[in-house]
Design an enzyme around this catalytic site. Structure first.
Site, mmCIF file in Angstrom:
data_model
loop_
_atom_site.group_PDB
_atom_site.id
_atom_site.type_symbol
_atom_site.label_atom_id
_atom_site.label_comp_id
_atom_site.label_asym_id
_atom_site.label_seq_id
_atom_site.Cartn_x
_atom_site.Cartn_y
_atom_site.Cartn_z
ATOM 1 N N GLY A 22 0.848 -1.195 0.000
ATOM 2 C CA GLY A 22 0.000 0.000 0.000
ATOM 3 C C GLY A 22 0.879 1.239 0.000
ATOM 4 N N ARG A 76 -14.641 13.449 12.309
ATOM 5 C CA ARG A 76 -15.467 12.288 12.001
ATOM 6 C C ARG A 76 -16.159 11.686 13.209
ATOM 7 N NH1 ARG A 76 -11.237 9.632 7.707
ATOM 8 N NH2 ARG A 76 -11.703 11.175 6.121
HETATM 9 C C1 LIG Z 1 -12.622 3.803 1.467
HETATM 10 C C2 LIG Z 1 -11.489 4.482 2.127
HETATM 11 C C3 LIG Z 1 -11.223 5.828 1.868
HETATM 12 C C4 LIG Z 1 -10.157 6.472 2.452
HETATM 13 N N1 LIG Z 1 -9.942 7.781 2.161
HETATM 14 C C5 LIG Z 1 -8.865 8.397 2.709
HETATM 15 C C6 LIG Z 1 -8.547 9.730 2.359
HETATM 16 O O1 LIG Z 1 -9.219 10.360 1.553
HETATM 17 N N2 LIG Z 1 -7.471 10.307 2.913
HETATM 18 C C7 LIG Z 1 -6.680 9.633 3.781
HETATM 19 O O2 LIG Z 1 -5.705 10.192 4.219
HETATM 20 N N3 LIG Z 1 -6.959 8.365 4.129
HETATM 21 C C8 LIG Z 1 -8.025 7.725 3.610
HETATM 22 N N4 LIG Z 1 -8.296 6.433 3.957
HETATM 23 C C9 LIG Z 1 -7.389 5.713 4.831
HETATM 24 C C10 LIG Z 1 -6.163 5.266 4.070
HETATM 25 O O3 LIG Z 1 -6.515 4.942 2.752
HETATM 26 C C11 LIG Z 1 -5.505 4.040 4.647
HETATM 27 O O4 LIG Z 1 -5.360 4.183 5.993
HETATM 28 C C12 LIG Z 1 -4.119 3.864 4.075
HETATM 29 O O5 LIG Z 1 -4.172 3.896 2.683
HETATM 30 C C13 LIG Z 1 -3.487 2.582 4.534
HETATM 31 O O6 LIG Z 1 -2.300 2.367 3.813
HETATM 32 P P1 LIG Z 1 -1.331 1.196 4.204
HETATM 33 O O7 LIG Z 1 -0.203 1.256 3.252
HETATM 34 O O8 LIG Z 1 -1.016 1.279 5.638
HETATM 35 O O9 LIG Z 1 -2.167 -0.142 4.019
HETATM 36 P P2 LIG Z 1 -2.935 -0.763 2.768
HETATM 37 O O10 LIG Z 1 -3.010 0.149 1.620
HETATM 38 O O11 LIG Z 1 -4.193 -1.347 3.292
HETATM 39 O O12 LIG Z 1 -1.996 -1.931 2.302
HETATM 40 C C14 LIG Z 1 -1.879 -3.132 2.990
HETATM 41 C C15 LIG Z 1 -0.950 -4.004 2.203
HETATM 42 O O13 LIG Z 1 -0.582 -5.105 2.982
HETATM 43 C C16 LIG Z 1 -0.755 -6.297 2.293
HETATM 44 N N5 LIG Z 1 -1.077 -7.317 3.282
HETATM 45 C C17 LIG Z 1 -1.970 -7.246 4.294
HETATM 46 N N6 LIG Z 1 -1.936 -8.357 5.014
HETATM 47 C C18 LIG Z 1 -1.015 -9.158 4.453
HETATM 48 C C19 LIG Z 1 -0.528 -10.458 4.753
HETATM 49 N N7 LIG Z 1 -0.966 -11.149 5.787
HETATM 50 N N8 LIG Z 1 0.422 -10.983 3.926
HETATM 51 C C20 LIG Z 1 0.895 -10.285 2.867
HETATM 52 N N9 LIG Z 1 0.471 -9.049 2.569
HETATM 53 C C21 LIG Z 1 -0.481 -8.510 3.352
HETATM 54 C C22 LIG Z 1 -1.836 -6.032 1.308
HETATM 55 O O14 LIG Z 1 -1.729 -6.892 0.204
HETATM 56 C C23 LIG Z 1 -1.538 -4.589 0.940
HETATM 57 O O15 LIG Z 1 -0.579 -4.557 -0.087
HETATM 58 C C24 LIG Z 1 -9.358 5.779 3.362
HETATM 59 C C25 LIG Z 1 -9.607 4.437 3.633
HETATM 60 C C26 LIG Z 1 -10.663 3.794 3.038
HETATM 61 C C27 LIG Z 1 -10.926 2.370 3.370
#
Ligand SMILES: Cc1cc2nc3c(=O)[nH]c(=O)nc-3n(C[C@H](O)[C@H](O)[C@H](O)COP(=O)(O)OP(=O)(O)OC[C@H]3O[C@@H](n4cnc5c(N)ncnc54)[C@H](O)[C@@H]3O)c2cc1C
Ligand code: HEM
Ligand code: SF4
Ligand code: FES
Lengths: 667, 249, 223
Positions: A43, A338
């Site tokens: 992500g 929120r």
């Molecule tokens: C609908 C929605 C709208 C949003 N809008 C906003 C916004 O406008 N502004 C804002 O700032 N935030 C927003 N957020 C929040 C934000 O998008 C997320 O908090 C953020 O993108 C999370 O990023 P991340 O890289 O931590 O995780 P993620 O993008 O969730 O990535 C997780 C990664 O881990 C991998 N993974 C997970 N578990 C495993 C496992 N067991 N084994 C191997 N791989 C695994 C997945 O494949 C993925 O690649 C929104 C969230 C949602 C759900």
């Protein structure tokens, strides 16, 4: 005495990060080549970390469970990303962003981390633009901003309603470039099922190839977990179907402290549930609250008439509507944070003013905005005495340009035309502020195991402000972790490759195999989803938007009960050695069933209300959340001891030197 | 409503597949298509049979993971949406629905309705990026103003979700719409200029290596594309390609 | 040459260029044919000129032959590659929802035109070659019009010609605008015009040929 050292650098808050970067160890470029790093997650946090680490010269192995790194759930973020650029000249600054974030988080985050986040925020926008991320621009060609809840400036950068997508594709393409050169090895459709610890340090993972079912060992000098949030413990949430806690939970079981599990953000503007078959909830971006006005009928009988489909929203005259956010919070109006907006919606619906058959919906109305924009547009076009219909038409055009894709999404799901009828919305689980405890370097309590993005607990305290998660994910991955990880890896320049042929890997693999076999061989009678839905219902009813002691105690018992039944009666079809989506779900739900209990336990012990955590026992006479700084100005960091019921809590006291602790007010 | 489903079942990449028939009942018109399949799978699991494998994740039309060739069209009969956004109200009670995986040599089937789209990733890896390292010292984001029209066009191209419906729809299984969307996005932005020529050459090269067909301008891709990516992008890529071939660096 | 058609996009350019060339040739061909309605002398004069002028014969004709050959060969190669790109076909497909029949069946309309070309060569070109290169007769200047009249007296042949021009129309209705798209010519300003021209060309040119054929057929009835 706690075991936690947050490693916050000395000195004034504005200098800490610079000073820290100067003080910590670095690995020289030649040595980076002989160091391997595993990044779980692609992500915003994992993608940006993988790309940056590979650019620096480390050998990176990245894992995701989707079929491509581009599909991580960050892709779904709609509204925008914050940065203290002050392009709008409205007095924004690093300090103001820092202040807003700490206040928005209800004073439950670590000051030094948040300040650093605000400090690097501007770099993120520069970096993304350099990568070719097409942010929205004004006619002069410069970047446009919008405002989000809980702040008084316009600092949110956006790309229509697809900001997360554009940012993620930026990180994904940066990764692609390094995959092409072999610096990143990408493992798609792989699920991390355990963390391997050798001599007290995180040295690898056990992953399952989801296509073949093969159990694989992967070793590295450090492991970064960027696996996103655990909102799916509620079954229904705005998270993707595959979002899970497994990676973080397995690390927790191996010694990483899990912090503030009960801090969950319930997002006020989601499309309401329509039936039991529902598999997920869809968010309507917070940016809609820039222009939409939230209301319910003033009179109960009108609400009932609407619930019974005897009356249409647009037929209710203005004076019979209750714009309850504008009424209760005149300063911030529809743009309160929120948690506040969600609770206000629940309060109205619980009082019987909901506006759909289930009574669990409020209106988000664009009529005023459409007419206002239409009038503006008419002025620009120099139309003399335009008719109302013309103004509405022009206004709909403007609203479409701003929010078109969101409106289309709403219409496709509900079959209602939101340009004509107010949208119906209701709060839904959206984001989890809690997560793995990390120090200032983003290292968990396991040496060599890092956590970034939503998976850690770092920056948002008890409530996250809109557009700050994208900022945090990218800050962690682009600008923090790549530096701080060197401090740990500097000791490993002579270690040489980590072998997967060790007793620790043997044991970890054996455990994983046994776990999978027992699920497959269980041959019970109920599907995985059956248990997940039951868990979700308990969580939502008793550990959701409002919590009380009795409910939480019941929840803990019920979750245990569901967990026991799960192990007795779950049915997982197929075998281990194949593409088996039910098995993948089963391992995730098994971990949710443990997390759920810890979650409720955490909520039970925190008897104050703060941010997204609302204890009915702790509220002001007007029904606002009441914090208890005397007794609860700490983060709750849980240590695994073999069963959630026996988990041990360690406190990290939060001290506020640069911001005065106040009850939040958005009045 | 009650429906008859004809679904492609295939155990794995090496097995032969076939269409199988299933009946589902009590489907609500408010369900999404994938929720309907969840109901089917729940039933199959209850009977001890193996559920139908299909890809999905976000279920809100943005991750690009869901696929499915439904009643002869990728992402089904509705326009400008993905399968996960398709709702059952688009179907009639008693209808027979045909569900197949994307079919293309470059998208081999993994199981049932799931296919391997890593060829798309490899095309991006061949050049779909701007080579800029992470650093705190890139120039200020507002240093280069970008005409709004260019920024908007670049954005429209950039909204591609990489789902592969364009390939599935195309009678030639051509990936031109997908590739051209990325080429266009970066060709339209000042940041993409430096690598502009190499990018288009390398990406087209990789596209060909993956075994996608040649574009014959039928336009089916754009009509079926959930993000309505325009054929303008293909024309732009052809121009980019010409310039890069005729005036190489 | 090989390098030019190594990539798919280059092949598309080559296809489009050969298509443009044929479009131009067709226009020229029709112009001459049309004179047969207006004036037998002009027709004979132009036909004789084309048939004997060394530049036309030894420079343009080989280019044309190559163009035709290239277009056909390339069309077939592309079709084979495109079929191979989908090894297993859909069992149920609704392509009409997203594309026109013409655009999907260029190979069919193309082959129909090819078959027609066979007939056309058999009718005119082979006798012409025999006359010129085997019998060595180069100087009869007024034979063309009568040969034409003679051929189109046959109702079956005339019907086949008309049918083939129908196929040609289908080929052109997609081909004309497609060639512009292939060379990257597409923008909001001109593309609507190109599409309009495509439709005019695609209908008018085959119709022109049909008119010529029918004119001579009905002409033969009144003789
Ligand atoms: C609908 C929605 C709208 C949003 N809008 C906003 C916004 O406008 N502004 C804002 O700032 N935030 C927003 N957020 C929040 C934000 O998008 C997320 O908090 C953020 O993108 C999370 O990023 P991340 O890289 O931590 O995780 P993620 O993008 O969730 O990535 C997780 C990664 O881990 C991998 N993974 C997970 N578990 C495993 C496992 N067991 N084994 C191997 N791989 C695994 C997945 O494949 C993925 O690649 C929104 C969230 C949602 C759900
Ligand atoms: C005088 C007769 C002909 C004319 C004017 C003509 C014209 C054209 C044009 C303009 C195109 C579009 C090119 C593009 O899309 O870039 C085309 C495509 C095509 N033609 Fe022809 N053509 C003729 C004869 C033939 C014949 C005899 C064949 C026999 C096989 C043929 C097969 C094809 C095929 C298969 C295509 C589609 C290939 C593609 O678009 O990539 N054509 N033609
Ligand atoms: S161009 Fe459209 S159909 Fe093709 S991959 Fe992108 S979004 Fe999907
Ligand atoms: S599941 Fe993400 S686009 Fe359909």
């Amino acid at each position: 005495m706690t075991k936690l050292d947050s490693k916050i650098p000395e000195g004034p808050i504005a200098d800490k990060w610079t000073k820290h970067k100067n003080d910590i160890n670095v690995v020289n470029p030649a040595n980076k080549r002989s160091i391997d790093v595993i990044v779980v997650g692609s992500g915003l946090a994992g993608g940006s970390a993988s790309a940056s680490l590979a650019e620096m010269g480390y050998n990176v192995k990245t894992f995701c469970f989707q079929d491509s790194p581009r599909r991580a759930h960050s892709i779904a973020a709609q509204g925008g990303i914050n940065a203290a650029k002050n392009y709008q000249n409205d007095g924004d600054s690093t300090y103001r962003l820092f202040y807003d974030t700490v206040k928005g988080g209800d004073y439950r985050a670590r000051e030094a981390n948040v300040y650093r986040l605000a400090e690097v925020s501007a770099n993120i926008i520069d970096q993304c633009v350099a990568q070719g991320v097409p942010f929205a621009r004004e006619y002069g060609g410069l970047l446009d901003n919008r405002s989000f809840g809980g702040v008084l400036v316009s600092r949110t950068f956006y790309a229509k309603g697809q900001t997360g997508q554009q940012l993620l594709l930026g990180a994904y393409s940066a990764m692609a470039r390094k995959i092409n050169t072999g610096k990143i090895k990408m493992y798609n459709r792989h699920e991390m099922l355990d963390l391997v610890i050798v001599d007290g340090k995180a040295r690898g993972i056990i992953a399952r190839n989801l296509v073949t079912g093969k159990i694989e060992r992967h070793a590295a000098h450090a492991v970064v977990l960027a696996t996103g949030g655990y909102g799916n413990v509620f079954f229904l949430s705005t998270n993707a179907m595959g979002s899970n806690v497994t990676a973080a939970w397995r690390a927790h079981r191996k010694g990483a402290f899990f912090s503030n599990p009960c801090y969950t953000q319930i997002h006020p503007t989601c499309i309401p549930r329509s039936g039991d078959y529902q598999s997920k909830l869809t968010l309507m971006s917070e940016s809609l609250r820039n222009d939409g006005r939230i209301w319910v009928p003033k009179e109960k009988e009108d609400a009932i008439a609407i619930q019974e489909n005897r009356m249409n929203a647009i037929d209710l005259p203005e004076e019979k509507r209750d714009y309850y956010l504008e009424r209760r919070y005149p300063a911030f109006g529809n743009l309160v944070p929120r948690d506040v907006a969600s609770r206000a919606a629940k309060e109205r619906c619980d009082a019987g003013f909901g506006v759909n058959e289930t009574g669990e919906a409020v209106y988000l109305d664009f009529a005023t905005a459409i007419m206002r924009y239409g009038q503006e547009k008419a002025n620009i076009l120099h139309l003399e005495n335009p008719s109302d219909a013309k103004i509405r038409e022009l206004g709909e055009g403007v609203v479409e340009a701003k929010y078109g894709n969101l409106f289309q999404m709403y219409e496709k799901i509900t079959d209602d035309n939101p340009y004509k009828m107010p949208m119906k919305i209701y709060p839904a689980v959206h984001y989890t502020m809690g997560g793995l405890w990390v120090d200032y370097n983003l290292m968990t309590s396991i040496p060599g195991c890092y956590a970034a993005g939503e998976a850690n607990f770092s920056d948002h305290g008890a409530n996250r402000l809109g557009a700050s998660a994208l900022m945090q994910g990218l800050a962690d991955g682009y600008f923090v972790l790549p530096y701080t990880i060197g401090d740990f890896l500097a000791d490993d320049i002579r270690t040489g490759p980590i072998s997967t042929e060790s007793a620790e890997f043997d044991q970890a693999e054996k455990d994983v195999r046994e776990r999978l076999d027992s699920l497959i061989n269980n041959k019970g009678s109920k599907s995985v989803d059956h248990f997940h839905k039951r868990l979700g219902k308990v969580m939502w009813d008793k550990v959701g938007m409002a919590r009380n002691e009795k409910g939480l105690k019941e929840a803990i018992e019920e979750i245990r009960q569901i967990r026991d039944e799960f192990y007795e009666d779950v049915f997982v079809p197929g075998s281990q050695n194949e593409f088996n989506q039910e098995l993948a779900k089963a391992t995730r739900v098994a971990d949710f069933l443990e997390l759920g209990e810890l979650f409720a336990k955490d909520a039970l012990e925190r008897t104050e209300s703060c941010g997204g955590h609302f204890r009915e026992e702790s509220q002001t006479p007007e029904g606002e959340a009441l914090r208890d700084d005397e007794n609860f100005a700490f983060s709750s960091n849980w240590e695994w001891t073999g069963d959630p019921r026996n988990s041990v809590m360690h406190k990290e006291e939060l001290t506020f030197n640069d911001i005065e602790l106040k009850q939040r007010s958005y009045k | 409503m009650n429906l008859t489903l004809k679904i492609w079942r295939q155990q794995d990449a090496n097995s032969k597949g076939a269409m199988h028939t299933y009946e589902v009942s009590d489907i609500s018109e408010h369900m999404s298509f994938l929720e309907m399949l969840d109901v089917l799978n729940e039933g199959l699991v209850a009977k001890g049979e193996s559920p139908v494998a299909f890809d999905h994740d976000c279920r809100e039309g943005i991750c690009g993971m869901c696929s499915l060739y439904i009643n002869g069209e990728p992402h089904g009969p509705d326009r400008a949406i993905t399968t996960c956004q398709l709702h059952m109200r688009k179907f009639k009670d008693g209808e027979t629905i045909h569900i197949e995986p994307w079919r293309a040599k470059a998208f081999p089937v993994i199981k049932d309705l799931t296919v391997d789209r890593s060829s798309f990733d490899r095309i991006i890896q061949a050049g779909g990026y701007v080579s800029v390292n992470t650093s705190g010292n890139t120039q200020d984001a507002n240093a280069i103003p970008i005409p709004k029209a260019d920024a908007d066009n670049a954005f429209d191209a950039a909204t591609c979700i990489g789902c592969g419906a364009c390939v599935a729809a195309c009678k030639n299984a051509s990936a031109m719409l997908f590739v051209s969307a990325k080429v266009s996005q970066l060709a339209l932005l000042p940041q993409g200029q430096v690598e502009r020529k190499d990018r288009v050459m390398n990406m087209v090269d990789q596209m060909d290596k993956e075994g996608f067909g040649n574009c014959t301008n039928t336009g089916a891709c754009s009509i079926e594309c959930p993000k309505e990516i325009s054929l303008d992008n293909i024309a732009r890529m052809n121009r980019e390609f010409l310039i890069a071939s005729v005036l190489p660096e | 040459m090989v390098a030019l058609i190594r990539t798919s996009v280059a092949r598309k350019y080559a296809m489009a260029l050969s298509g443009f060339f044929l479009l131009f040739f067709l226009l020229q061909h029709l112009t001459i044919n049309f004179t047969s309605i207006l004036s037998a002398e002009t027709f004979n004069f132009l036909s004789h000129f084309m048939g004997t002028n060394p530049f036309v014969q030894y420079a343009l004709q080989p280019v044309l032959a190559f163009g035709v050959f290239f277009h056909i060969a390339m069309g077939i190669v592309l079709e084979l590659q495109n079929r191979a790109a989908r090894d297993l076909n859909y069992s149920y497909s609704n392509p009409a929802a997203s594309s026109t029949w013409m655009s999907r069946n260029m190979i069919i309309t193309g082959i129909a035109v090819l078959l027609f070309l066979g007939l056309h060569f058999y009718d005119f070109w082979f006798p012409e070659l025999k006359l010129k290169f085997i019998d060595g007769v180069w100087n009869i200047e007024d034979r063309y019009f009568s040969e034409l009249q003679h051929k189109f007296a046959d109702p079956i042949r005339t019907a086949l010609y008309v049918l083939s021009f129908g196929f040609l129309a289908l080929h052109l209705l997609h081909g004309f605008q497609s060639a512009f798209q292939s060379v990257g010519f597409r923008n909001n300003k001109y593309t609507p015009t190109v599409k309009l021209l495509a439709n005019i060309y695609g209908v008018a040119v085959p119709l022109g040929f049909i008119v010529v054929a029918l004119y001579h057929y009905f002409g033969s009835l009144t003789h």
